[in-house]
Write a protein that holds these residues in place. Structure first.
Motif, short mmCIF file in Angstrom:
data_model
loop_
_atom_site.label_atom_id
_atom_site.label_comp_id
_atom_site.label_asym_id
_atom_site.label_seq_id
_atom_site.Cartn_x
_atom_site.Cartn_y
_atom_site.Cartn_z
N SER A 53 6.91 0.38 -3.16
CA SER A 53 7.22 0.82 -1.76
C SER A 53 5.86 1.18 -1.29
O SER A 53 5.83 0.88 0.12
CB SER A 53 8.23 1.91 -2.09
OG SER A 53 9.50 1.70 -2.45
N MET A 54 5.16 1.79 -1.81
CA MET A 54 4.11 2.27 -1.24
C MET A 54 2.91 1.24 -0.62
O MET A 54 2.60 1.30 0.55
CB MET A 54 2.97 3.22 -2.13
CG MET A 54 3.74 4.55 -2.56
SD MET A 54 2.82 5.80 -3.42
CE MET A 54 1.41 5.99 -3.02
N VAL A 55 3.00 0.12 -1.72
CA VAL A 55 2.03 -1.10 -1.11
C VAL A 55 2.72 -1.66 -0.15
O VAL A 55 2.15 -2.18 1.03
CB VAL A 55 2.23 -2.07 -2.61
CG1 VAL A 55 1.43 -3.09 -1.94
CG2 VAL A 55 1.32 -1.43 -3.35
N ALA A 106 11.28 -5.23 -0.56
CA ALA A 106 12.41 -5.98 -1.29
C ALA A 106 12.07 -5.76 -2.79
O ALA A 106 13.00 -5.51 -3.77
CB ALA A 106 12.39 -7.32 -0.95
N GLY A 107 10.88 -5.95 -3.35
CA GLY A 107 10.70 -5.75 -4.98
C GLY A 107 10.93 -4.43 -5.15
O GLY A 107 11.47 -4.14 -6.24
N ALA A 108 10.72 -3.46 -4.49
CA ALA A 108 10.82 -2.04 -4.80
C ALA A 108 12.46 -1.77 -4.87
O ALA A 108 13.01 -0.97 -5.78
CB ALA A 108 10.32 -1.13 -3.78
N GLY A 146 4.61 -7.01 3.45
CA GLY A 146 5.07 -5.65 3.34
C GLY A 146 6.80 -5.85 3.23
O GLY A 146 6.92 -5.09 2.15
N VAL A 147 7.48 -6.56 3.50
CA VAL A 147 8.88 -6.77 3.35
C VAL A 147 9.10 -7.33 2.01
O VAL A 147 9.98 -6.74 1.36
CB VAL A 147 9.55 -8.07 4.51
CG1 VAL A 147 11.04 -8.16 4.13
CG2 VAL A 147 9.35 -7.29 6.00
N ILE A 185 -2.67 -7.44 -6.56
CA ILE A 185 -2.48 -8.57 -5.32
C ILE A 185 -2.38 -7.63 -4.08
O ILE A 185 -2.91 -8.25 -2.91
CB ILE A 185 -1.11 -8.75 -5.41
CG1 ILE A 185 -1.11 -10.50 -4.87
CG2 ILE A 185 -0.04 -8.24 -4.97
CD1 ILE A 185 -1.95 -11.40 -5.55
N ALA A 186 -2.15 -6.34 -4.02
CA ALA A 186 -2.40 -5.71 -2.76
C ALA A 186 -3.91 -5.62 -2.34
O ALA A 186 -4.24 -5.87 -1.12
CB ALA A 186 -1.77 -4.15 -2.80
#
Length: 403
Positions: free
Chosen positions: A17-19, A45-47, A40-41, A201-202
């Motif tokens: 979520s932070m990333v 979504a992953g979070a 970002g989305v 990756i971020a």
């Protein structure tokens, strides 16, 4: 030390979520970089998917299994379409929808839904597939020199392999659902890998965005805004580098050509600056189409341009200059039949002196001779204009030879 998968999923949710928020914040400051918004989305979504997976046993299974994995597959699809956007290609949403529909449709089949190995195989294949095609998008754009491109490709390929290795293992060593389905070694490992992947990756995606911005700034500084050719600064820097590289070569002859469009002020006064700008652009297009591929061509200022030819004799350079001069004379604008374009050209040729001879004679480094070539070519250009314009003149050779 035993790691709790539920705790890891919670940490993964917070971290992802932070990333995702960081990507969206970066996008808010650079709205033209659509990949940042998509990434970002994707992370948000992953979070959400990680959160739903972590609530297994608390919420209905169809949510923590079907919906959660569907959201995760969507997240990886968005990672892929974000890389497409970063490489200047159109985002593609249909394959993401097809992948999610394939997963959701399979879960409607009781035999598939009740088979943990089958679910692992399909979900892992789809997630790994999106990571693989995302890495492929970076590979397709490798012509752009970005240092972080290859670490990004490597990370995406490793994550794809981490998912795909679950496919044969699900067949050879089928996972067993215990009282707490979250307490499985593979889920724990996947959570750890996912956390590391999210951080890495971020960092890489942000580095890619920063490197591209710096690359574009350098290119803008090196490019003349009107004509699109090298600016004076860039031409001088690359010409000096080319001269240095030619030193000691088997055939290091170089010739500098200076071009000056004749009576350019009259063109601006008679037809306006828009037409004058068009003449400059047309002249540059003509030169770029006819000059050798290895020629350096730049705008020195106003209507004056320079070209560095390497590996040609002075006589060959003069023939080339006359060919270019004749081509410029054929430039015409049907709407302006009275418009005539011509160019005067000054040439200065020199030859690199081998290091041993140079040290014995002058001690002057080769890279320091560009200024001398420019002065001699400028003198030859002045001579061409004094002799009536629309002609080429070559400066007398001042080549120093070793004793």
């Amino acid at each position: 030390m035993l790691l709790d998968a539920t705790t890891l999923l919670l940490v993964t949710t917070i971290l992802t979520s932070m990333v995702g928020s960081l990507f969206l914040l970066s996008w808010s400051q650079a709205r033209h970089v659509h990949a940042l918004a998509i990434w970002g989305v994707a992370h948000l979504a992953g979070a959400a998917g990680s959160a739903l997976l972590g609530l297994r046993g608390v919420i209905p299974d169809w949510i923590s299994i079907v919906v959660a994995n569907g959201v995760m597959i969507t997240a990886y699809g968005l990672i892929w379409t974000g890389t497409r956007a970063f490489e200047g290609r159109a985002p593609r949403w249909v394959p993401i929808g097809v992948a999610v529909a394939l997963w959701s449709g399979g879960c409607l089949i009781p035999a598939f839904y009740e088979s943990l190995p089958a679910r692992v195989i399909v979900a892992s294949s789809l997630a790994g597939g999106f990571c693989f095609v995302a890495a492929r998008e970076f590979w397709r754009g490798r012509a752009e020199p970005l240092v972080s491109r290859y670490p990004g490709m490597a990370l995406l390929m490793l994550y794809a392999l981490a998912y795909w290795i679950r496919v044969p293992l699900a067949l050879l060593v089928p996972p067993q659902a215990g009282p707490n389905p979250l307490q499985t070694p593979w889920l724990t490992i996947l959570c750890l890998v996912g956390m590391l992947f999210t951080l890495a990756i971020a960092f890489v995606f942000m580095s890619l965005t920063k490197e591209r911005a710096e690359h574009l700034q350098r290119r803008a500084a090196d490019t003349d805004a009107l004509t699109g050719i090298l600016s004076r600064r860039a031409f001088v820097a690359r010409a000096e580098a080319a001269l240095a590289a030619r030193s000691g070569a088997q055939s290091p002859t170089v010739t500098l050509l200076l071009f000056d469009l004749d009576h350019f002020k009259r063109i601006n006064d008679a037809y306006g600056h828009a037409v004058g700008d068009g003449v400059l652009v047309g002249f540059c297009h003509t030169m770029e189409a006819l000059l050798p591929e290895d020629a350096l061509f730049g705008r020195m200022g106003g209507e004056e341009f320079a070209c560095l030819l390497t590996g040609v004799t002075p006589d060959q350079a003069l023939v080339q200059a006359e060919f270019l001069r004749a081509a410029v004379a054929r430039i015409s604008v049907p709407e302006l039949p009275q418009l005539a374009v011509s160019v005067s050209i000054g040439l200065a040729a020199a030859q690199a002196v081998p290091d041993r001879a140079r040290g014995a004679s002058t001690g002057e480094p080769w890279t320091g001779r560009l200024d001398g070539l420019l002065r001699r070519a400028d003198a030859a250009l002045y001579e061409a204009k004094r002799n009536g314009r629309d002609r080429s003149e070559i400066a007398p050779s001042t080549l120093r030879r070793a004793a």
